[in-house]
Design an enzyme around this catalytic site. Structure first.
Site, short mmCIF file in Angstrom:
data_model
loop_
_atom_site.label_atom_id
_atom_site.label_comp_id
_atom_site.label_asym_id
_atom_site.label_seq_id
_atom_site.Cartn_x
_atom_site.Cartn_y
_atom_site.Cartn_z
CB CYS A 247 -1.00 -0.04 1.16
SG CYS A 247 -2.41 1.03 0.88
CD GLU B 203 -0.53 -5.10 6.46
OE1 GLU B 203 -0.39 -5.63 5.34
OE2 GLU B 203 -0.89 -3.92 6.60
CG HIS C 286 -3.27 -3.06 4.09
ND1 HIS C 286 -2.41 -2.37 4.91
CD2 HIS C 286 -3.86 -2.15 3.29
CE1 HIS C 286 -2.47 -1.08 4.62
NE2 HIS C 286 -3.35 -0.92 3.65
N1 GLN Z 1 -3.29 6.55 0.82
C1 GLN Z 1 -2.07 6.21 1.49
C2 GLN Z 1 -0.86 6.90 0.88
O1 GLN Z 1 -0.96 7.59 -0.08
C3 GLN Z 1 -1.85 4.73 1.50
C4 GLN Z 1 -2.87 4.05 2.36
C5 GLN Z 1 -2.42 2.80 3.03
O2 GLN Z 1 -1.22 2.49 3.09
N2 GLN Z 1 -3.35 2.07 3.60
O3 GLN Z 1 0.19 6.72 1.40
#
Ligand code: GLN
Length: 199
Positions: free
Chosen positions: A79, A179, A177
């Site tokens: 992410c 995890e 995610h």
């Molecule tokens: N929107 C977040 C970003 O730009 C990422 C979101 C997340 O890691 N759950 O870093």
């Protein structure tokens, strides 16, 4: 024993450490450049990429991380961590920097306001039954360079076909995610990459 560090200045560090521990790996949070030295592999977790790069810069971790990734340290970004590993960002904030290394263009918060957090099942290269994936204000991958392999795409809905997991040599990234929950198989694929690099 294989040692994997998790970027610990911001983001969901503990869940990654726990997943790695369940896989029999020595895992620990990394806040200082010296701690990078004992890492055979590294995880950039989910969190907020705009905060992550600023903290990485403030705590002198950005350049050492760039160097290790450039030298071939296996690294997994999830992410916000995917954004941190990407060479190019769309919808970043002004001046937003990354560690880079992965020849992809990612779009931040790509799934939009209506559906910014959701769960779905994905086919995933190397995992027979696919994965159940949790997305939280996630990026997607808009462009990939030649050496980048697509591991998973969204199926159905407005985002049908969007790339959400990739690998390039020892670098791996997912929009979702892995995890969250108790399925450690995506981490398992990364641990395999780290072990291969130690052979
Ligand atoms: N929107 C977040 C970003 O730009 C990422 C979101 C997340 O890691 N759950 O870093």
């Amino acid at each position: 024993m294989t040692s994997i560090g998790v970027f610990a200045l911001q983001g969901d560090v503990r869940e990654h450490v726990q997943a790695l521990n369940r896989l029999g790996v020595d895992a620990f949070g990394v806040r200082r450049p010296e701690e990078l030295e004992r890492c055979d592999g590294f995880i950039l977790p989910g969190g907020e990429s705009t905060t992550m790069y600023k903290l990485a810069r403030t705590f002198d971790l950005l350049e050492p991380l760039r160097k290790r990734v450039h030298e071939g340290m296996p690294t997994f970004g999830t992410c916000a961590g995917m954004i941190m590993l990407a060479d190019r960002i769309r919808d970043g904030i002004d001046g937003q920097e990354t560690v880079g290394g992965l020849d992809i263009t990612v779009r931040r918060n790509a799934f939009g306001r209506q559906v910014d957090s959701f769960e779905t099942d994905l086919d995933y290269a190397g995992l027979d039954d696919g994965v159940h994936a949790v997305f939280i204000r996630a990026p997607w991958v808009e462009e990939i360079g030649e050496g980048v392999e697509v591991l998973a795409r969204v199926r159905g809905g407005d985002a049908d076909g969007r790339i959400v997991a990739v690998r390039q040599g020892p670098l791996m990234a997912t929009s979702f995610h892995p995890e969250v929950g108790d399925d450690d198989r995506v981490h398992g694929l990364f641990v395999d990459l780290v072990k291969q690099s130690q052979d």
